[in-house]
Design a protein around this motif. Structure first.
Motif, PDB file in Angstrom:
ATOM      1  N   ARG A 110       0.831  -1.220   0.000  1.00 22.60           N
ATOM      2  CA  ARG A 110       0.000   0.000   0.000  1.00 22.60           C
ATOM      3  C   ARG A 110       0.859   1.260   0.000  1.00 22.60           C
ATOM      4  N   GLU A 111       1.932   1.236   0.774  1.00 24.79           N
ATOM      5  CA  GLU A 111       2.818   2.402   0.803  1.00 24.79           C
ATOM      6  C   GLU A 111       3.434   2.637  -0.586  1.00 24.79           C
ATOM      7  N   GLY A 112       3.860   1.534  -1.208  1.00 23.94           N
ATOM      8  CA  GLY A 112       4.440   1.655  -2.544  1.00 23.94           C
ATOM      9  C   GLY A 112       3.434   2.173  -3.548  1.00 23.94           C
ATOM     10  N   LEU A 113       2.217   1.658  -3.502  1.00 23.37           N
ATOM     11  CA  LEU A 113       1.181   2.107  -4.439  1.00 23.37           C
ATOM     12  C   LEU A 113       0.891   3.600  -4.242  1.00 23.37           C
ATOM     13  N   ALA A 114       0.869   4.051  -2.992  1.00 19.06           N
ATOM     14  CA  ALA A 114       0.600   5.474  -2.719  1.00 19.06           C
ATOM     15  C   ALA A 114       1.732   6.332  -3.300  1.00 19.06           C
ATOM     16  N   GLN A 115       2.974   5.879  -3.124  1.00 25.84           N
ATOM     17  CA  GLN A 115       4.096   6.667  -3.652  1.00 25.84           C
ATOM     18  C   GLN A 115       4.093   6.685  -5.179  1.00 25.84           C
ATOM     19  N   LEU A 116       3.728   5.558  -5.786  1.00 31.89           N
ATOM     20  CA  LEU A 116       3.657   5.511  -7.252  1.00 31.89           C
ATOM     21  C   LEU A 116       2.539   6.423  -7.768  1.00 31.89           C
ATOM     22  N   ARG A 117       1.427   6.428  -7.061  1.00 30.78           N
ATOM     23  CA  ARG A 117       0.328   7.321  -7.467  1.00 30.78           C
ATOM     24  C   ARG A 117       0.818   8.763  -7.452  1.00 30.78           C
ATOM     25  N   ASP A 118       1.513   9.140  -6.385  1.00 31.73           N
ATOM     26  CA  ASP A 118       2.018  10.515  -6.275  1.00 31.73           C
ATOM     27  C   ASP A 118       3.032  10.828  -7.375  1.00 31.73           C
ATOM     28  N   ALA A 119       3.686   9.779  -7.894  1.00 37.58           N
ATOM     29  CA  ALA A 119       4.682   9.984  -8.961  1.00 37.58           C
ATOM     30  C   ALA A 119       4.031  10.001 -10.347  1.00 37.58           C
ATOM     31  N   GLY A 120       2.685   9.919 -10.391  1.00 37.52           N
ATOM     32  CA  GLY A 120       1.982  10.005 -11.671  1.00 37.52           C
ATOM     33  C   GLY A 120       1.739   8.682 -12.362  1.00 37.52           C
ATOM     34  N   THR A 121       1.968   7.581 -11.668  1.00 36.51           N
ATOM     35  CA  THR A 121       1.741   6.259 -12.263  1.00 36.51           C
ATOM     36  C   THR A 121       0.245   6.031 -12.447  1.00 36.51           C
ATOM     37  N   ALA A 122      -0.125   5.540 -13.622  1.00 37.37           N
ATOM     38  CA  ALA A 122      -1.554   5.314 -13.901  1.00 37.37           C
ATOM     39  C   ALA A 122      -1.961   3.874 -13.615  1.00 37.37           C
ATOM     40  N   LEU A 123      -1.100   2.905 -13.968  1.00 36.75           N
ATOM     41  CA  LEU A 123      -1.461   1.484 -13.825  1.00 36.75           C
ATOM     42  C   LEU A 123      -0.345   0.721 -13.125  1.00 36.75           C
ATOM     43  N   VAL A 124      -0.753  -0.262 -12.310  1.00 34.41           N
ATOM     44  CA  VAL A 124       0.217  -1.176 -11.699  1.00 34.41           C
ATOM     45  C   VAL A 124      -0.273  -2.604 -11.939  1.00 34.41           C
ATOM     46  N   PHE A 125       0.622  -3.451 -12.416  1.00 40.17           N
ATOM     47  CA  PHE A 125       0.319  -4.851 -12.696  1.00 40.17           C
ATOM     48  C   PHE A 125       0.941  -5.740 -11.628  1.00 40.17           C
ATOM     49  N   VAL A 126       0.402  -6.959 -11.513  1.00 40.63           N
ATOM     50  CA  VAL A 126       1.014  -7.971 -10.645  1.00 40.63           C
ATOM     51  C   VAL A 126       0.627  -9.350 -11.175  1.00 40.63           C
ATOM     52  N   LEU A 127       1.522 -10.300 -11.002  1.00 37.10           N
ATOM     53  CA  LEU A 127       1.209 -11.713 -11.259  1.00 37.10           C
ATOM     54  C   LEU A 127       1.319 -12.401  -9.912  1.00 37.10           C
ATOM     55  N   GLY A 128       0.179 -12.812  -9.361  1.00 32.96           N
ATOM     56  CA  GLY A 128       0.233 -13.379  -8.022  1.00 32.96           C
ATOM     57  C   GLY A 128      -1.078 -13.982  -7.600  1.00 32.96           C
ATOM     58  N   ASP A 129      -1.146 -14.351  -6.317  1.00 32.95           N
ATOM     59  CA  ASP A 129      -2.334 -15.005  -5.770  1.00 32.95           C
ATOM     60  C   ASP A 129      -3.504 -14.015  -5.736  1.00 32.95           C
ATOM     61  N   PRO A 130      -4.588 -14.304  -6.490  1.00 30.31           N
ATOM     62  CA  PRO A 130      -5.709 -13.353  -6.497  1.00 30.31           C
ATOM     63  C   PRO A 130      -6.284 -13.124  -5.102  1.00 30.31           C
ATOM     64  N   GLY A 131      -6.268 -14.170  -4.259  1.00 30.94           N
ATOM     65  CA  GLY A 131      -6.816 -14.020  -2.903  1.00 30.94           C
ATOM     66  C   GLY A 131      -6.075 -12.958  -2.111  1.00 30.94           C
ATOM     67  N   TYR A 132      -4.812 -12.817  -2.378  1.00 30.08           N
ATOM     68  CA  TYR A 132      -4.000 -11.817  -1.663  1.00 30.08           C
ATOM     69  C   TYR A 132      -4.113 -10.446  -2.322  1.00 30.08           C
ATOM     70  N   TYR A 133      -3.919 -10.427  -3.637  1.00 34.50           N
ATOM     71  CA  TYR A 133      -3.783  -9.125  -4.302  1.00 34.50           C
ATOM     72  C   TYR A 133      -5.117  -8.418  -4.559  1.00 34.50           C
ATOM     73  N   THR A 134      -6.235  -9.141  -4.583  1.00 36.65           N
ATOM     74  CA  THR A 134      -7.507  -8.418  -4.732  1.00 36.65           C
ATOM     75  C   THR A 134      -7.762  -7.546  -3.500  1.00 36.65           C
ATOM     76  N   ARG A 135      -7.265  -7.959  -2.344  1.00 40.92           N
ATOM     77  CA  ARG A 135      -7.399  -7.128  -1.138  1.00 40.92           C
ATOM     78  C   ARG A 135      -6.670  -5.798  -1.274  1.00 40.92           C
ATOM     79  N   LEU A 136      -5.687  -5.787  -2.155  1.00 39.83           N
ATOM     80  CA  LEU A 136      -4.887  -4.577  -2.352  1.00 39.83           C
ATOM     81  C   LEU A 136      -5.393  -3.743  -3.520  1.00 39.83           C
ATOM     82  N   GLY A 137      -6.526  -4.144  -4.112  1.00 38.21           N
ATOM     83  CA  GLY A 137      -7.130  -3.339  -5.170  1.00 38.21           C
ATOM     84  C   GLY A 137      -6.885  -3.835  -6.582  1.00 38.21           C
ATOM     85  N   PHE A 138      -6.210  -4.994  -6.724  1.00 34.95           N
ATOM     86  CA  PHE A 138      -5.962  -5.527  -8.066  1.00 34.95           C
ATOM     87  C   PHE A 138      -7.153  -6.352  -8.544  1.00 34.95           C
TER      88      PHE A 138
END
Ligand code: COA
Length: 196
Positions: A110-138
């Motif tokens: 979450r901290e990383g995503l917030a910093q990337l948002r502030d840096a103007g990042t529009a999209l973030v991808f991940v390849l991982g366990d959906p059960g884990y990463y959907t909680r993080l907004g993916f």
């Protein structure tokens, strides 16, 4: 109550500690490959050169020991959209086994995503366990016509996910109906990191 952990960007001097952490978190089978990946990505000129979509964040205990780490590196969309869409991929994420399931992985992400948002990042991808990463907004990326660099077995299709950090970024990108491939930086583009 345990002492608080602090989150900070890593430097080249942290590489040995990050390698130790990768071995501990991923174990003897995957650990060496993940440590090599970290070495390759953190030393890559695009990442080391301070690209806005590159971010390496570690959690340190009061003694300075690194007990968690997340890395985001830039990705390119092919064919390239106009206007350009700044994008990154999260990989890898690791937490010291002794501290897992206490929220540290989610805090780092979450901290990383917030910093990337502030840096103007529009999209973030991940390849991982959906059960884990959907909680993080993916959410699954295929519905937006966004394909991984290497094919993923259909049974794991939902493991390829994306989230928008800018309102409407996915809708605007998908509006032209073009299927796009997500091309990673350096070693992360190697097929061996895309297996199940
Ligand atoms: C995956 C990992 C980063 C999660 O970090 P963490 O700090 O342990 O996780 P959090 O405390 O933030 O979240 C815990 C929740 O996530 C889930 N979770 C934890 N590890 C998980 C895993 N490997 N797979 C799926 N879900 C997992 C659990 O359901 C847990 O929820 P619960 O407490 O309700 O059971 C950590 O377990 C780890 O380093 N694992 C080994 C390396 C790895 O697999 N990294 C991810 C791929 S790059």
């Amino acid at each position: 109550m345990s002492a608080p952990l602090t989150c900070r960007p890593t430097t080249a001097a942290d590489l040995p500690a990050l390698s130790t952490l990768a071995h501990a978190a991923f174990g003897p089978d995957e650990g060496p490959e993940i440590a090599a990946l970290l070495h390759g990505l953190l030393g890559h000129p695009i990442v080391a050169g301070g690209h806005p979509q590159a971010l390496s964040l570690a959690a340190a205990d009061p003694g300075g020991r690194l007990c968690g780490h997340v890395l985001f590196t830039p990705v390119a969309l092919a064919p390239a959209p106009t206007p350009a869409v700044p994008a990154a991929i999260l990989a890898p994420l690791a937490v010291d086994p002794a501290l897992q399931r206490q929220g540290l992985g989610q805090r780092l992400a979450r901290e990383g995503l917030a910093q990337l948002r502030d840096a103007g990042t529009a999209l973030v991808f991940v390849l991982g366990d959906p059960g884990y990463y959907t909680r993080l907004g993916f959410a699954p990326a295929a519905r937006w016509g966004l394909q991984p660099e290497h094919a993923i077995p259909p049974a794991y299709g939902d493991a390829w996910m994306v989230q928008s950090l800018q309102p409407g970024a996915l809708e605007r990108l998908a509006a032209d109906g073009v299927t796009r491939r997500v091309v990673c930086t350096g070693m992360l583009g190697e097929a061996r990191y895309w297996g199940p």
